[in-house]
Scaffold this active site. Structure first.
Site, PDB file in Angstrom:
ATOM      1  N   SER A  73      -0.686   7.069  27.479  1.00  0.00           N
ATOM      2  CA  SER A  73      -0.792   7.781  26.156  1.00  0.00           C
ATOM      3  C   SER A  73      -1.642   6.564  25.306  1.00  0.00           C
ATOM      4  O   SER A  73      -2.505   6.523  25.218  1.00  0.00           O
ATOM      5  CB  SER A  73       0.557   8.111  25.696  1.00  0.00           C
ATOM      6  OG  SER A  73       0.235   8.615  24.560  1.00  0.00           O
ATOM      7  N   HIS A  78      -0.902  -0.761  12.268  1.00  0.00           N
ATOM      8  CA  HIS A  78      -1.185  -0.550  11.003  1.00  0.00           C
ATOM      9  C   HIS A  78      -0.608  -1.871  10.576  1.00  0.00           C
ATOM     10  O   HIS A  78       0.803  -1.927  10.351  1.00  0.00           O
ATOM     11  CB  HIS A  78      -0.879   0.675  10.326  1.00  0.00           C
ATOM     12  CG  HIS A  78      -1.439   1.863  11.001  1.00  0.00           C
ATOM     13  ND1 HIS A  78      -2.744   2.462  11.098  1.00  0.00           N
ATOM     14  CD2 HIS A  78      -0.631   2.870  12.000  1.00  0.00           C
ATOM     15  CE1 HIS A  78      -2.848   3.438  11.820  1.00  0.00           C
ATOM     16  NE2 HIS A  78      -1.618   3.623  12.459  1.00  0.00           N
ATOM     17  N   CYS A  93       4.197   7.234  29.055  1.00  0.00           N
ATOM     18  CA  CYS A  93       4.955   8.189  30.058  1.00  0.00           C
ATOM     19  C   CYS A  93       4.713   7.568  31.300  1.00  0.00           C
ATOM     20  O   CYS A  93       4.147   6.433  31.655  1.00  0.00           O
ATOM     21  CB  CYS A  93       4.370   9.574  30.041  1.00  0.00           C
ATOM     22  SG  CYS A  93       2.583   9.505  30.359  1.00  0.00           S
TER      23      CYS A  93
END
Length: 125
Positions: A73, A78, A93
């Site tokens: 994934s 930020h 996952c």
């Protein structure tokens, strides 16, 4: 392949960590290259496979936004150096370990605080 069964390596299930890290020294939050290396290292420590990454800095002493795409994934960050704050998003996952990735990031950024939300994601909710 007639007569064989395909085994899925990465099922549509995993852990999604949302970490708000506060009280970080501004110098740790504005260098794209350092943050990219950190997130790539975190992915490797977690047993994830990096596919690609992209980071963007908003100028000298300003924040960074970046993402490391994984076979499992992603990890994104930020940053707001002026506020000593970083928002980190880790979704993995398979057998990868997102908590390990977060520990690597926390060790490097040395936040004074961490607000963590963990979401279990699955196609079988």
């Amino acid at each position: 392949m007639s007569g064989t069964v395909c085994e899925r390596i990465h099922l549509p299930a995993g852990s999604h960590l949302l970490a708000d890290l506060s009280g970080i020294h501004a110098s740790r939050l504005s260098d794209c290259d350092e943050l990219e290396a950190l997130l790539r290292s975190a992915a490797a420590a977690a047993g994830a496979r990096v596919l690609h990454s992209h980071f963007h800095g908003f100028g000298e002493g300003l924040g960074v936004t970046g993402v490391v795409l994984l076979a499992e994934s992603h990890i994104s960050i930020h940053t707001w150096p002026e506020d000593g704050f970083a928002a980190v998003d880790i979704f993995m996952c398979g057998a990868s370990q997102p908590q390990t990735a977060l520990a690597v990031i926390q060790d490097a950024l040395a936040p004074q605080g961490c607000q963590l939300n963990t979401i279990r994601r699955s196609a079988n909710n």
